[in-house]
Scaffold this motif. Structure first.
Motif, PDB file in Angstrom:
ATOM      1  N   ARG A  55       4.396   1.217  -8.431  1.00 23.32           N
ATOM      2  CA  ARG A  55       3.397   0.163  -8.590  1.00 23.32           C
ATOM      3  C   ARG A  55       4.006  -1.202  -8.876  1.00 23.32           C
ATOM      4  NH1 ARG A  55      -0.545   4.355 -11.682  1.00 23.32           N
ATOM      5  NH2 ARG A  55      -1.499   5.241  -9.806  1.00 23.32           N
ATOM      6  N   ASP A  56       5.149  -1.258  -9.537  1.00 22.74           N
ATOM      7  CA  ASP A  56       5.781  -2.560  -9.760  1.00 22.74           C
ATOM      8  C   ASP A  56       6.241  -3.161  -8.437  1.00 22.74           C
ATOM      9  OD1 ASP A  56       5.374  -2.551 -12.481  1.00 22.74           O
ATOM     10  OD2 ASP A  56       7.293  -1.607 -12.936  1.00 22.74           O
ATOM     11  N   LEU A 111       0.828  -1.205   0.000  1.00 22.72           N
ATOM     12  CA  LEU A 111       0.000   0.000   0.000  1.00 22.72           C
ATOM     13  C   LEU A 111       0.862   1.256   0.000  1.00 22.72           C
ATOM     14  CD1 LEU A 111      -2.850  -0.906   2.530  1.00 22.72           C
ATOM     15  CD2 LEU A 111      -2.980  -0.865   0.027  1.00 22.72           C
ATOM     16  N   LEU A 112       1.935   1.229   0.756  1.00 21.06           N
ATOM     17  CA  LEU A 112       2.830   2.387   0.786  1.00 21.06           C
ATOM     18  C   LEU A 112       3.497   2.602  -0.566  1.00 21.06           C
ATOM     19  CD1 LEU A 112       4.462   1.915   4.298  1.00 21.06           C
ATOM     20  CD2 LEU A 112       3.125   3.901   3.570  1.00 21.06           C
ATOM     21  N   HIS A 113       3.975   1.522  -1.165  1.00 23.37           N
ATOM     22  CA  HIS A 113       4.586   1.645  -2.490  1.00 23.37           C
ATOM     23  C   HIS A 113       3.569   2.160  -3.515  1.00 23.37           C
ATOM     24  CE1 HIS A 113       8.069  -1.324  -1.501  1.00 23.37           C
ATOM     25  NE2 HIS A 113       8.503  -0.086  -1.508  1.00 23.37           N
ATOM     26  N   ASP A 114       2.347   1.646  -3.425  1.00 25.15           N
ATOM     27  CA  ASP A 114       1.307   2.091  -4.346  1.00 25.15           C
ATOM     28  C   ASP A 114       1.012   3.580  -4.156  1.00 25.15           C
ATOM     29  OD1 ASP A 114      -1.041   1.401  -6.233  1.00 25.15           O
ATOM     30  OD2 ASP A 114      -2.049   2.343  -4.531  1.00 25.15           O
ATOM     31  N   ASN A 165       1.803  -9.740  -4.324  1.00 23.33           N
ATOM     32  CA  ASN A 165       1.931 -11.155  -4.698  1.00 23.33           C
ATOM     33  C   ASN A 165       2.607 -11.961  -3.595  1.00 23.33           C
ATOM     34  OD1 ASN A 165       0.675 -10.947  -7.216  1.00 23.33           O
ATOM     35  ND2 ASN A 165       2.569 -10.374  -8.248  1.00 23.33           N
ATOM     36  N   GLN A 166       3.614 -11.362  -2.945  1.00 23.80           N
ATOM     37  CA  GLN A 166       4.253 -12.029  -1.816  1.00 23.80           C
ATOM     38  C   GLN A 166       3.251 -12.265  -0.693  1.00 23.80           C
ATOM     39  OE1 GLN A 166       7.143 -13.354  -1.327  1.00 23.80           O
ATOM     40  NE2 GLN A 166       8.847 -12.164  -2.155  1.00 23.80           N
ATOM     41  N   SER A 167       2.421 -11.258  -0.433  1.00 24.23           N
ATOM     42  CA  SER A 167       1.424 -11.384   0.619  1.00 24.23           C
ATOM     43  C   SER A 167       0.426 -12.493   0.302  1.00 24.23           C
ATOM     44  CB  SER A 167       0.692 -10.051   0.793  1.00 24.23           C
ATOM     45  OG  SER A 167      -0.249 -10.115   1.840  1.00 24.23           O
ATOM     46  N   LEU A 168      -0.035 -12.551  -0.945  1.00 22.60           N
ATOM     47  CA  LEU A 168      -0.991 -13.585  -1.341  1.00 22.60           C
ATOM     48  C   LEU A 168      -0.395 -14.987  -1.248  1.00 22.60           C
ATOM     49  CD1 LEU A 168      -2.945 -12.246  -4.452  1.00 22.60           C
ATOM     50  CD2 LEU A 168      -3.832 -12.710  -2.157  1.00 22.60           C
ATOM     51  N   LEU A 207      -5.015  -5.716  -7.394  1.00 24.20           N
ATOM     52  CA  LEU A 207      -4.371  -6.362  -8.532  1.00 24.20           C
ATOM     53  C   LEU A 207      -5.260  -6.280  -9.767  1.00 24.20           C
ATOM     54  CD1 LEU A 207      -2.746  -9.528  -6.890  1.00 24.20           C
ATOM     55  CD2 LEU A 207      -1.594  -7.469  -7.721  1.00 24.20           C
ATOM     56  N   GLY A 208      -6.575  -6.359  -9.560  1.00 24.17           N
ATOM     57  CA  GLY A 208      -7.494  -6.178 -10.678  1.00 24.17           C
ATOM     58  C   GLY A 208      -7.373  -4.801 -11.297  1.00 24.17           C
TER      59      GLY A 208
END
Length: 304
Positions: free
Chosen positions: A83-84, A75-78, A91-94, A107-108
């Motif tokens: 965004r990359d 969220l912080l990076h976003d 993805n790591q979290s999922l 992700l959608g």
């Protein structure tokens, strides 16, 4: 001669789009368009990122906790436009904890931004399967369907989303955008009806009023300058306003104006707003469309 004139027309449009040249519209004749100071990462965000990096170096974290930390870093990076890196974190979290509707939702959005619409639909479907009442997944799926050209399905999602809160102007505006494609003769009257029924306490109804012609673009922008309490608020409102103004110009085939406005929508660095997220997609699609038309005309000319 007619073919040559048509070719020149598209060359002129493409040059205007690429160079954002002069235009006869009011706003684009400004030497310095209205912009806020672009938002920058705050000290607090940078400190949070440093602390999270330290936490992830620990070996005593269980998978659920580590998954949550990756999500928060994403969220912080976003929020600062990385965004990359955000996608990698999500993805790591999922991979550690798959049942996270919020991550499938964002992700959608990323898939929509990159025009990978089938992947976007699947991500939003996953978010809604995990949380049928997710506050944004249905709206975002509707927007993805809109960009994917599936207007009837998009309207179903966005109409249902609007009905959950008819006083939210952005729900009404996105529904209007879809109806411009699916029911162009009725779209403006439908937006007017929703505008009239709404309580209109949210500032965003000013944008709806501008789309309806109730106030001019200049009045809308002047109001932002007058009523914004902080630079951040000004940047947010300008991002929204420029994006929807660009949508209107593009719908009217005024491509050079639309491109300038999409660029202005990006200028404030309001990365978390959907209007910023999709301004780049709109620019890419518009430029590709114009280039495709020019290539087609060029091919015909070569054959002749």
């Amino acid at each position: 001669m007619a073919l040559f004139a048509k070719r020149c027309k598209y060359v002129a449009i493409a040059m205007a789009v690429m160079l954002a040249g002069c235009s006869t519209s009011t706003y684009s004749s400004w030497e310095q368009p209205l912009i806020a100071v672009p938002l920058q990462p705050t000290i607090q965000q940078q400190i949070q990122l440093a602390r999270i990096d330290q936490l992830l170096g620990r070996s005593d974290l269980n998978d659920e906790t580590r998954s949550q930390i990756y999500y928060e870093r994403g969220l912080l990076h976003d929020g600062i436009g990385l965004r990359d890196l955000a996608r990698l974190d999500f993805n790591q979290s999922l991979s550690l904890y798959p049942a996270q509707p919020d991550i499938f939702n964002i992700l959608g959005v990323y898939f929509t931004q990159s025009a990978h619409f089938d992947a976007a639909y699947e991500a939003f479907d996953s978010a809604l399967e995990l949380d049928v009442s997710h506050p944004f997944a249905q709206r975002n799926r509707g927007i993805a369907l809109y960009y994917g050209g599936r207007f009837d399905l998009a309207k179903q999602d966005l109409l249902a989303h609007y009905q959950q809160d008819p006083n939210d102007p952005y729900r009404a505006i996105w529904l209007y955008m879809v109806e411009l494609e699916s029911e162009p003769d009725k779209a403006k009257q439908s937006l007017q009806n929703r505008f009239d029924r709404a309580e209109r306490e949210d500032w965003g109804w000013n944008i709806a009023g501008m789309l309806l012609g109730g106030e001019s673009e200049q009045q809308l922008l002047d109001g932002i300058v007058t009523n914004s309490e902080t630079n951040e608020q000004m940047a947010e409102r300008l991002t929204e306003s420029y994006f929807y103004m660009a949508k209107r110009y593009q719908h009217n085939n005024q491509y050079a104006e639309a491109v300038q406005l999409y660029k202005l929508a990006l200028a404030g660095n309001v990365y978390e707003f959907v209007e910023h997220r999709f301004a780049t997609l709109e620019l890419n699609r518009l430029l590709a469309s114009l280039q495709g038309e020019e290539d087609t005309i060029g091919g015909v000319g070569d054959e002749l």
